[in-house]
Design a protein around this motif. Structure first.
Motif, PDB file in Angstrom:
ATOM      1  N   LEU A 185     -14.945   2.515   4.428  1.00 57.18           N
ATOM      2  CA  LEU A 185     -14.665   1.275   4.280  1.00 57.18           C
ATOM      3  C   LEU A 185     -14.515   0.855   2.589  1.00 57.18           C
ATOM      4  O   LEU A 185     -13.559   0.452   2.319  1.00 57.18           O
ATOM      5  N   GLU A 186     -15.413   1.562   1.893  1.00 58.28           N
ATOM      6  CA  GLU A 186     -15.474   1.201   0.559  1.00 58.28           C
ATOM      7  C   GLU A 186     -14.067   1.669  -0.313  1.00 58.28           C
ATOM      8  O   GLU A 186     -13.625   1.010  -1.033  1.00 58.28           O
ATOM      9  N   LYS A 187     -13.589   2.801   0.280  1.00 55.65           N
ATOM     10  CA  LYS A 187     -12.272   3.441  -0.335  1.00 55.65           C
ATOM     11  C   LYS A 187     -11.256   2.934   0.410  1.00 55.65           C
ATOM     12  O   LYS A 187     -10.140   3.266  -0.097  1.00 55.65           O
ATOM     13  N   GLN A 193      -0.318  -2.829   8.152  1.00 55.13           N
ATOM     14  CA  GLN A 193      -1.482  -3.648   7.904  1.00 55.13           C
ATOM     15  C   GLN A 193      -1.958  -3.661   6.376  1.00 55.13           C
ATOM     16  O   GLN A 193      -1.646  -2.896   5.875  1.00 55.13           O
ATOM     17  N   ALA A 194      -2.458  -4.983   5.995  1.00 52.74           N
ATOM     18  CA  ALA A 194      -2.841  -5.119   4.611  1.00 52.74           C
ATOM     19  C   ALA A 194      -4.129  -4.255   4.559  1.00 52.74           C
ATOM     20  O   ALA A 194      -4.750  -4.070   5.457  1.00 52.74           O
ATOM     21  N   LEU A 195      -4.192  -3.918   3.264  1.00 54.81           N
ATOM     22  CA  LEU A 195      -5.378  -3.104   2.874  1.00 54.81           C
ATOM     23  C   LEU A 195      -6.258  -4.047   2.112  1.00 54.81           C
ATOM     24  O   LEU A 195      -5.722  -4.377   0.965  1.00 54.81           O
ATOM     25  N   GLU A 196      -7.520  -3.941   2.252  1.00 58.31           N
ATOM     26  CA  GLU A 196      -8.312  -4.590   1.212  1.00 58.31           C
ATOM     27  C   GLU A 196      -9.224  -3.420   0.334  1.00 58.31           C
ATOM     28  O   GLU A 196      -9.757  -2.344   0.957  1.00 58.31           O
ATOM     29  N   ILE A 197      -9.059  -3.671  -0.986  1.00 59.31           N
ATOM     30  CA  ILE A 197      -9.769  -2.897  -1.623  1.00 59.31           C
ATOM     31  C   ILE A 197     -10.976  -3.681  -2.498  1.00 59.31           C
ATOM     32  O   ILE A 197     -10.535  -4.765  -2.848  1.00 59.31           O
ATOM     33  N   GLU A 198     -12.209  -3.079  -2.072  1.00 61.32           N
ATOM     34  CA  GLU A 198     -13.387  -3.571  -2.824  1.00 61.32           C
ATOM     35  C   GLU A 198     -13.287  -3.969  -4.255  1.00 61.32           C
ATOM     36  O   GLU A 198     -12.952  -3.477  -4.962  1.00 61.32           O
ATOM     37  N   ARG A 246      -9.219  -1.257  -9.214  1.00 60.65           N
ATOM     38  CA  ARG A 246     -10.260  -2.292  -9.471  1.00 60.65           C
ATOM     39  C   ARG A 246     -10.451  -2.568 -10.936  1.00 60.65           C
ATOM     40  O   ARG A 246     -10.890  -4.108 -11.247  1.00 60.65           O
ATOM     41  N   GLY A 247     -10.254  -1.863 -11.727  1.00 66.93           N
ATOM     42  CA  GLY A 247     -10.153  -1.731 -13.111  1.00 66.93           C
ATOM     43  C   GLY A 247      -9.156  -2.686 -13.726  1.00 66.93           C
ATOM     44  O   GLY A 247      -8.905  -2.613 -14.993  1.00 66.93           O
ATOM     45  N   LYS A 248      -8.015  -2.918 -12.971  1.00 65.59           N
ATOM     46  CA  LYS A 248      -6.857  -3.823 -13.612  1.00 65.59           C
ATOM     47  C   LYS A 248      -6.128  -2.677 -14.453  1.00 65.59           C
ATOM     48  O   LYS A 248      -5.311  -3.356 -15.096  1.00 65.59           O
ATOM     49  N   ARG A 249      -6.282  -1.624 -14.060  1.00 64.39           N
ATOM     50  CA  ARG A 249      -5.306  -0.592 -15.016  1.00 64.39           C
ATOM     51  C   ARG A 249      -3.943  -0.110 -14.124  1.00 64.39           C
ATOM     52  O   ARG A 249      -3.250   0.587 -14.666  1.00 64.39           O
ATOM     53  N   LEU A 250      -3.929  -0.478 -12.967  1.00 68.40           N
ATOM     54  CA  LEU A 250      -2.754  -0.299 -12.245  1.00 68.40           C
ATOM     55  C   LEU A 250      -2.642  -1.649 -11.464  1.00 68.40           C
ATOM     56  O   LEU A 250      -3.610  -2.236 -10.887  1.00 68.40           O
ATOM     57  N   GLN A 277       0.611   7.691  -4.700  1.00 64.90           N
ATOM     58  CA  GLN A 277      -0.408   8.327  -3.974  1.00 64.90           C
ATOM     59  C   GLN A 277      -1.310   7.689  -3.267  1.00 64.90           C
ATOM     60  O   GLN A 277      -1.142   6.355  -3.009  1.00 64.90           O
ATOM     61  N   LEU A 278      -2.396   8.084  -2.690  1.00 62.71           N
ATOM     62  CA  LEU A 278      -3.049   7.603  -1.479  1.00 62.71           C
ATOM     63  C   LEU A 278      -4.099   6.311  -2.230  1.00 62.71           C
ATOM     64  O   LEU A 278      -4.522   6.263  -3.371  1.00 62.71           O
ATOM     65  N   ALA A 279      -4.201   5.339  -1.449  1.00 62.72           N
ATOM     66  CA  ALA A 279      -5.063   3.865  -1.867  1.00 62.72           C
ATOM     67  C   ALA A 279      -6.500   4.500  -2.258  1.00 62.72           C
ATOM     68  O   ALA A 279      -6.895   4.044  -3.647  1.00 62.72           O
ATOM     69  N   SER A 280      -7.107   5.640  -1.805  1.00 63.44           N
ATOM     70  CA  SER A 280      -8.321   6.070  -2.004  1.00 63.44           C
ATOM     71  C   SER A 280      -8.118   6.681  -3.357  1.00 63.44           C
ATOM     72  O   SER A 280      -9.232   6.433  -4.133  1.00 63.44           O
ATOM     73  N   GLU A 281      -7.306   7.092  -4.079  1.00 66.94           N
ATOM     74  CA  GLU A 281      -7.087   7.657  -5.296  1.00 66.94           C
ATOM     75  C   GLU A 281      -7.070   6.761  -6.206  1.00 66.94           C
ATOM     76  O   GLU A 281      -7.088   7.054  -7.474  1.00 66.94           O
TER      77      GLU A 281
END
Lengths: 276, 180, 502
Positions: A229-231, A165-170, A152-156, A142-146
């Protein structure tokens, strides 16, 4: 525009049910659908619903990219492990349903590396991601935003983002692009999001007003930009013809990926969709 | 209390048993048709769909469950009327309260009036008129056994006007509901 | 985390305390009470009808109105139970046992007062448990995956069929599975294939959930009510209405026990408010020093029954919020209402709609306050509801059924669905088939379908995980026990084994 908006969420069948309801609603300009406009170009192809991209007036907002993530307890530590499992045909992938962006991403991966996977469908992106977190499915495309919150919570465990290109997740950091692992060129898998409404019978003044709003208010909306940006999504506002032009390569990519997978009811050429 | 209820059932056994029998036959036949129709549903294999997610799977299995339940009901209603476990409770509870007076013509009249209104009047007459007519006819039809029929008719008229007007106004203006 | 919840809860209570909010609370609770009082009109009908009529309203307002109607109707049913010996809704059946004898002794007012206080505390205890349990249960619900949801759906209709058709469970199960099957008509949720549509776009759209519920309850209830001859008029209500403080304080243990028992009964999918009342009543009788006075006008029995059924209301809402599986028939309608308002309850509720659980608890809080205040203040005026002749009221209810089923999608087909389900529901009722499992089946059909087929994809068609996954196996075992307990030969064998005669 000082108008209250009632959001009705109608999940299921890759959003076809919700979009159909908007199509059948009275054409007073007050019922819009929000979703991925590229699907409007593939419903007909898949024999799900006889509608076409040019039947709709499009207003784009952001663009999302798919992300391959796995359950932290699964044996796949890197994208290379995952590709090997796909070649062996043993991996279970959760998506939001046939024709969803997650499904298109999984199909593209399959076309690029060969092999197969077990497709498990859910009522939407969130339930698919949660099923992966819970371990019912091993992976999700699924999408990075979902997936951002769960990553972030280390559950995935994110393996690769399906883009060049690389994606940065806050709160997590950079996720490598899939091009680091696969040499085969992948089709365009980004998904532009927006709202859209039927062209036919919708009052012209509604369309004019929306065009104006998109050109003036949405194009430099800081709130929307920060949200994107945040997502980890791209901010890509566009309206009307230019919106359609941006969506078109996505339709091309999807259409031919479905064709290769043998899921189409007619050839994309019959709908004048050239091969990308 | 359970015994009284059992007795009530057994007392009415013949008629009850007959309806059970007919309904069991109808249910079993219907479920069999549904099961066959579910089997004939496309499996969407040409779309690359996993055969286990075929659309006909769940309705087919549910129809089979209903076939089993229908046959069970059929079997039970065909058994001899004096099954050993039923006779034990028949004697007691015979002096139970008589069932509330229930009359079929009233129910059928109500059904008829409602169907005429929903299928016949609505859509042909404006909502307000159709509703007023229906409410009046309904109250009038059930008022004939009352002591003062003229007063009942007056009440019916009043109620008809009140309902027709208030429902139309309330729902179109306040709840923003579209009326048929 | 817990403190966080309390703050959100307090905020939600404050958010409703606007003039509009309180106005909605008052009229919806009064309407619910009136619907509950009218014999034949149930809480399920009230909630279903109002769902359709408030469809255009803001989701928060609409759900508030529905919750108040629900609580009001379950409480209002005690009035007719006490005064007429007819339970106003099925949930009030246990209240007739001691309520009506009290009225016969000229203590109707006192009985109504006790029922009011019991209902108030019952709702409040249920609400507290909802605030405490729901977030935890949602977290636990994340362990529920496709296989577990399959069992939950089956368990719901099996136990509901068993309980609502005590003498003849096979009829309850037929009703339940028929409901599940009817829900399969129309576009399915995985491939959007239109099942049983035969080219009709109306059928492809499916049988609308709410038109079906309005028909099976509203229209069918009209026909049932019209079939019965008129009931007796109301007798004198006696003088005292507000109960003595000592009567309540001295019974705190009965109230607490009934509140908890009622809530637990509500939580179990398919077990409704009526069982909440019966279990609380039985427990009160067992605990009493004078069990023989029960059924002869014991105020404690009435208090237990009315506390129990109202506590089951928040109880039944708990699985609606956390698992999207209804605890009872009216809760099933409430779940359908949440769906059409775009709220997707389920294990993800605390993630997707983090405030919603506390908002619903706040709605329950205001509904409880409303039944206490309105119930005690308007005892006498409310009695007029019972004097309204049914031939005057029923045509209005039918008009509302038609308007309501048409309101949601403005399709004439929905009116036909309502009529069809009404006639079918009436026929089934007359043949002794209960409606609650049918409703549960209609609401759970989609959940069962999607989860079952997903489970089969995951297991490659093997049914084994249904029996080997721990939670699955537990649910399956309980379902099996309910099934066996319903089969006459098994009951007889068990009776012989333990030497007990029925």
């Amino acid at each position: 525009m000082k108008q209250r908006v009632v959001v009705v969420n109608q999940p299921g069948a890759s959003g076809a049910i919700g979009k159909k309801n908007a199509w059948e609603a009275p054409r007073d300009g007050y019922t819009w659908t929000a979703g991925a406009p590229k699907q409007l170009g593939t419903y007909k192809l898949l024999g799900q619903w006889d509608t076409w991209i040019d039947d709709w007036q499009l207003y784009n907002t952001v663009t999302n990219v798919p992300l391959v993530s796995v359950n932290p307890n699964s044996p796949y530590k890197t994208m290379a492990d995952f590709v090997a499992a796909m070649k062996a045909g043993t991996v279970t992938i959760a998506t939001a349903g046939a024709g969803s962006s997650g499904h298109a991403a999984a199909e593209a991966l399959k076309a690029a590396v060969g092999g197969n996977y077990k497709h498990v469908t859910y009522d939407g992106g969130n339930p698919a991601v949660v099923a992966t977190v819970a371990g019912e499915a091993e992976a999700t495309t699924q999408l990075a935003s979902e997936q951002a919150a769960m990553v972030r919570g280390k559950r995935l465990r994110p393996l690769a983002v399906l883009s060049n290109q690389a994606l940065e997740i806050e709160g997590y950091g950079k996720i490598p692009p899939v091009t680091d692992f696969i040499t085969t060129k992948l089709p365009i898998l980004s998904t532009t999001f927006g709202i859209f409404l039927p062209k036919q019978d919708t009052p012209p003044e509604v369309i004019e007003t929306l065009n104006r709003i998109w050109a003036t208010k949405i194009a430099n909306n800081a709130k929307l930009r920060n949200y994107a940006l945040e997502k980890g999504a791209l901010f890509t506002p566009a309206a009307g013809q230019s919106a359609r032009d941006k969506v078109w390569p996505e339709i091309q990519a999807d259409a031919w990926s479905f064709q290769t997978a043998g899921r189409t009811k007619m050839s994309p050429e019959a709908l004048n969709i050239p091969k990308p | 209390m359970l015994c009284a209820a059992c007795a009530a059932v057994t007392l009415h056994m013949p008629a009850q048993r007959r309806t059970d029998l007919w309904f069991a036959v109808v249910l079993t036949a219907f479920s069999l048709v549904v099961a066959v129709e579910s089997w004939r549903m496309p499996r969407l294999a040409e779309l690359g769909v996993n055969p286990m997610s075929a659309p006909g799977l769940t309705p087919g299995l549910l129809a089979l469950v209903l076939v089993v339940l229908g046959i069970a009901l059929l079997w039970r209603s065909l058994r001899a009327p004096t099954a050993p476990d039923d006779t034990a409770t028949v004697v007691e509870g015979a002096a139970d309260d008589p069932p509330a007076r229930a009359t079929w013509p009233r129910a059928l009249l109500a059904l008829l009036l409602c169907l005429v209104y929903a299928l016949g009047l609505l859509g042909r007459l404006p909502f307000m008129w159709a509703t007023g007519l229906f409410v009046f006819a309904f109250i009038a039809a059930f008022s004939f056994d009352r002591a003062r029929p003229m007063r009942a008719l007056g009440g019916a008229l009043l109620m008809a006007v009140a309902v027709a007007a208030s429902v139309s106004l309330l729902f179109e203006q306040l709840f923003l509901v579209r009326l048929p | 985390m817990r403190l966080d919840g309390l703050i959100q809860f307090a905020h939600a209570i404050g958010a409703i305390a606007t003039p509009t909010g309180l106005f909605n609370v008052v009229w919806a609770t009064l309407l619910g009470m009136a619907v509950g009082m009218m014999p034949g009109l149930t809480a399920t009908l009230g909630v279903a009808l109002l769902t359709t009529l408030t469809f255009r309203m803001d989701a928060g307002d609409a759900i508030l109105i529905l919750v108040c109607t629900y609580v009001g109707a379950i409480y209002g049913g005690s009035r007719s139970a006490i005064l007429l010996n007819i339970p106003g809704t099925p949930a009030n059946a246990a209240s007739t046992l001691d309520g009506f004898p009290l009225a016969r002794q000229g203590r109707a007012g006192e009985a109504m007062g006790i029922a009011t206080v019991g209902s108030f505390f019952g709702s409040l205890i249920g609400m507290l448990l909802l605030v405490l349990i729901a977030p935890q249960l949602a977290e636990f619900g994340l362990k529920f995956q496709s296989f577990e949801f399959v069992w939950l759906a089956i368990f719901g209709v099996v136990i509901s069929g068993r309980i609502t058709a005590m003498d003849d469970p096979i009829k309850g199960w037929i009703a339940g599975f028929l409901g599940l099957l009817l829900a399969q008509v129309g576009q399915e949720g995985i491939h959007a294939y239109p099942r049983f549509a035969y080219g009709s776009t109306d059928l492809a759209g499916g049988l609308g959930l709410l038109p079906a519920l309005v028909g099976a309850f509203g229209f069918a209830e009209i026909l049932c009510v019209m079939k019965q001859a008129n009931y007796q008029t109301v007798r004198d209500s006696g003088r005292r209405i507000v109960p003595r403080l000592a009567d309540i304080v001295g019974r705190w243990w009965t109230i607490l026990r009934s509140g908890v028992a009622g809530t637990v009964m509500g939580i179990i999918p398919g077990v409704g408010e009526d069982m909440g009342a019966w279990v609380s009543y039985a427990a009160a009788r067992r605990a009493s020093r004078d069990p023989d006075s029960f059924g002869k006008g014991n105020t404690e029995g009435l208090l237990a029954a009315e506390t129990g059924n109202n506590a089951a209301v928040p109880g039944a809402i708990i699985p609606v919020l956390t698992l999207a599986v209804p605890g009872s028939a009216p809760a099933a309608v409430l779940l359908a209402a949440m769906f059409i308002h775009g709220i997707r309850p389920g294990p993800l509720i605390m993630v997707e709609f983090p405030n919603f659980v506390f908002e619903v608890a706040a709605m329950l809080f205001w509904a409880s306050v409303a039944i206490l205040v309105l119930g005690l203040a308007l005892t006498r005026p409310m009695l007029h509801v019972l004097r309204v002749p049914r031939d005057y009221l029923m045509p209005l209810v039918f008009v509302l059924c038609v308007v309501g089923s048409y309101a949601i999608t403005s399709r004439v087909f929905d009116v036909w669905v309502m009529l069809g389900f009404g006639v079918m529901g009436f026929a089934l009722r007359e043949m002794g088939y209960p409606m609650a499992p049918l409703v549960l089946g209609i609401v759970l059909g989609d959940l069962l379908d999607k989860n079952f087929r997903r489970a089969m994809v995951l297991s490659d068609g093997s049914l084994e995980p249904l029996l080997t996954r721990p939670i699955s196996a537990g649910l399956g075992l309980v379902t099996l026990l309910v099934l066996l307990w319903g089969l006459a030969p098994v009951r007889r064998a068990a009776g012989r084994l333990f030497g007990v005669r029925r």
